[in-house]
Scaffold this active site. Structure first.
Site, short mmCIF file in Angstrom:
data_model
loop_
_atom_site.label_atom_id
_atom_site.label_comp_id
_atom_site.label_asym_id
_atom_site.label_seq_id
_atom_site.Cartn_x
_atom_site.Cartn_y
_atom_site.Cartn_z
N ASP A 1 -4.39 -13.73 -2.28
CA ASP A 1 -3.37 -13.81 -1.19
C ASP A 1 -3.26 -14.26 -0.11
O ASP A 1 -4.75 -15.34 -0.16
CB ASP A 1 -3.98 -12.42 -0.51
CG ASP A 1 -3.37 -10.81 -1.05
OD1 ASP A 1 -3.22 -11.20 -1.70
OD2 ASP A 1 -4.35 -10.24 0.12
N ASP B 1 2.19 1.92 3.17
CA ASP B 1 3.19 1.43 3.72
C ASP B 1 4.83 1.21 3.32
O ASP B 1 5.52 1.82 4.81
CB ASP B 1 3.45 -0.43 3.17
CG ASP B 1 2.09 -1.14 3.74
OD1 ASP B 1 1.34 -0.57 4.73
OD2 ASP B 1 0.94 -1.42 2.55
N GLU C 1 -8.52 -14.54 -1.53
CA GLU C 1 -7.75 -14.33 -0.26
C GLU C 1 -8.30 -15.17 -0.12
O GLU C 1 -9.55 -15.71 0.86
CB GLU C 1 -7.62 -13.64 0.84
CG GLU C 1 -7.02 -13.19 2.32
CD GLU C 1 -6.71 -12.39 2.88
OE1 GLU C 1 -6.67 -11.74 4.11
OE2 GLU C 1 -6.43 -11.31 2.51
N HIS D 1 0.94 -1.02 0.07
CA HIS D 1 -0.03 -0.03 0.02
C HIS D 1 1.02 1.61 -0.05
O HIS D 1 2.14 1.29 0.74
CB HIS D 1 -0.77 -0.17 1.34
CG HIS D 1 -1.55 -1.30 0.95
ND1 HIS D 1 -1.64 -2.27 2.22
CD2 HIS D 1 -3.03 -1.58 1.46
CE1 HIS D 1 -1.87 -2.99 2.32
NE2 HIS D 1 -3.61 -2.67 1.69
N ASP E 1 -5.04 -13.38 9.30
CA ASP E 1 -4.29 -13.39 8.55
C ASP E 1 -2.47 -13.62 9.01
O ASP E 1 -1.82 -14.02 9.01
CB ASP E 1 -3.46 -12.17 8.38
CG ASP E 1 -4.64 -10.89 7.36
OD1 ASP E 1 -5.78 -11.57 6.65
OD2 ASP E 1 -4.38 -10.04 7.83
N GLU F 1 -10.54 -7.43 -4.72
CA GLU F 1 -10.29 -8.15 -3.27
C GLU F 1 -10.86 -8.80 -2.50
O GLU F 1 -11.84 -7.62 -1.72
CB GLU F 1 -9.15 -7.99 -2.38
CG GLU F 1 -8.62 -9.84 -1.29
CD GLU F 1 -7.34 -8.79 -1.03
OE1 GLU F 1 -7.32 -8.81 0.33
OE2 GLU F 1 -6.87 -7.75 -1.49
N ASP G 1 -10.05 -11.83 10.63
CA ASP G 1 -9.48 -11.43 9.66
C ASP G 1 -7.90 -12.18 10.48
O ASP G 1 -7.21 -10.81 11.17
CB ASP G 1 -9.47 -10.23 8.75
CG ASP G 1 -8.29 -11.04 7.20
OD1 ASP G 1 -8.38 -12.10 7.52
OD2 ASP G 1 -8.27 -9.76 6.94
N HIS H 1 -10.01 -14.22 3.58
CA HIS H 1 -11.33 -13.60 3.22
C HIS H 1 -12.76 -14.83 2.91
O HIS H 1 -13.89 -14.65 2.86
CB HIS H 1 -11.09 -12.64 1.97
CG HIS H 1 -9.88 -11.52 2.42
ND1 HIS H 1 -10.13 -10.94 1.62
CD2 HIS H 1 -9.93 -11.13 4.55
CE1 HIS H 1 -9.39 -9.70 2.62
NE2 HIS H 1 -9.39 -10.44 4.40
#
Length: 437
Positions: A295, A103, A267, A100, A308, A231, A306, A270
């Site tokens: 992802d 980031d 993802e 991003h 991750d 996404e 989420d 997700h």
């Protein structure tokens, strides 16, 4: 140049019998599987946000990891972070990265200074990409973190916020093009709503589509030839997200004449939050001609958010890679590790252990998916299950050469019919045999 991971060697493939925790057991980059090298089939990417930014904070506690990179000055920190990122990618033999805009460079007090900071870091990234021979899988804009986006960006009820988001998107696309990105992702982090009492859903969906059309037109005008991705995610942070799952996202793209430019970035976590399997979302994208990128992570099925996590469930990676191979493999997309080490796994070594585990899980999944395809029994069973449509009345149905009256006459003459067994348990036993036999 300073070393940020001095105790970590370059990670090599040593095979399944190795007990070296800093070695690949299944990921052999140059090994040929299903006609391509594993490097080409998997196209692994580092997520800048989780790997270089996330420091273990959660809603109940502060950071457990130091991600300051030896500085308290925001821009010096960003420069050091970029250098550390490429050292990490080099040691893990990762060919791609994703980011991003926020980031890679800190936001300033005004948009002009923020963009100037991005220009400086973009020049550094471009040089590091050349030095380390790395590529950008995709870029995106963080249109969810700043309080200005608390009511959405492309779906905000404020025209001023909408315009600011458009300016931020313009810059993010320019950076992606400058760095040769293969794709650009839209993740609607706050594109949704909490209650219909204050929401004009039709207006918001149309406005989001207008913004996406503007981005596509501008990106193409400055030479972007890659894929745009949506996404899907069902919830969190908003209660009702407009990109709930693959089917919902596809419906939005079709309704707003965007499907020609867009594919889906699926993802795993997700998918399970939407009460689907990972492979279901991949298949939905593929059968609609919209499979794009992945992802790569996994969620905790006992938790409703989420998480991750790095992917280690080999059933999931095998069935995912089977779908990806059936879809023809990646073109511009790849496997981006949108994953983070657990909050209590807070050492430098843990970052590398996490990536090795995820890369090996997908590498093993690729090997097993190829084995399943070569064996052919599962595909043969599916083909035979639908074989009644290859002749007789079934063939006429497929070819559009029948009608309801004709089908009624056929059914009356045929009498009672019996369905065939789906043999799910038999097929699952074949899957186990192929995976572990």
């Amino acid at each position: 140049m300073q070393a940020y991971y001095p105790t970590i060697p370059k990670i090599r493939y040593e095979g399944a019998r190795s007990d070296n925790p800093l070695a690949f057991k299944y990921y052999d980059p140059e090994a040929i599987v299903a006609g391509k090298s594993m490097r080409e089939q998997l196209r692994f990417a580092m997520s800048y946000w989780h790997t270089m930014v996330a420091a273990g904070t959660d809603m109940f506690g502060v950071n457990t990891m130091d991600k300051s990179y030896g500085s308290t000055d925001p821009m010096t920190q960003a420069e050091h972070k970029a250098q550390a990122a490429f050292e990490l990618m080099d040691k893990l033999d990762l060919d791609f990265f994703c980011f991003h805009d926020r980031d890679i460079s800190p936001e300033a007090d005004n948009l002009k200074e923020t963009d100037a900071r991005l220009d400086k870091i973009t020049a550094l990234l471009k040089q590091l990409m050349k030095d380390y021979n790395k590529k950008l899988l995709w870029g995106t804009a963080n249109l969810f973190g700043n309080p200005r986006y608390m009511n959405g960006a492309g779906t905000s009820p404020s025209a001023d916020v909408y315009a600011f988001a458009a300016a931020q998107l313009k810059k993010a696309v320019e950076i992606t093009v400058e760095l040769g990105g293969n794709g650009y992702v839209f993740w609607g982090g706050r594109e949704g709503y909490e209650t219909l009492l204050n929401t004009d859903m039709a207006f918001e969906l149309d406005n989001m589509a207008r913004l996406m059309h503007m981005v596509v037109d501008y990106a193409r005008s400055i030479g972007f030839k890659g894929d745009f991705y949506i996404e899907p995610k069902p919830k969190e942070p908003m209660k009702h997200q407009y990109d709930f799952d693959a089917a919902t996202a596809l419906n939005f793209l079709r309704a707003h004449d965007l499907l020609g430019d867009f594919k889906l970035n699926i993802e795993a976590n997700h998918a399970t939050l939407a009460q689907h399997t990972f492979q279901h979302e991949l298949r939905t994208a593929a059968v609609n001609g919209a499979f794009g990128s992945v992802d790569a992570n996994q969620g905790d099925l006992l938790l409703g958010w989420d998480t991750d996590q790095f992917p280690t469930n080999v059933y999931d990676t095998t069935l995912a890679m089977l779908e990806i191979l059936k879809a023809g493999g990646f073109t511009n997309g790849g496997l981006n590790f949108d994953a983070k080490a657990r909050r209590a796994s807070n050492t430098v070594e843990d970052i590398f252990y996490s990536y090795i585990a995820g890369m090996d899980a997908f590498a093993l999944g690729l090997r097993l998916a190829d084995k399943i395809q070569q064996d052919g029994r599962l595909d043969k069973f599916v083909a035979e299950r639908y074989s009644s449509f290859q002749s007789g009345i079934g063939q006429k149905i497929l070819e559009g050469r029948t009608s309801l009256p004709e089908l009624e006459a056929y059914a009356l003459e045929k009498g009672e019919v019996k369905p065939q067994s789906g043999r799910q348990e038999y097929l699952e036993s074949i899957l186990n045999q192929l995976m572990f036999g």
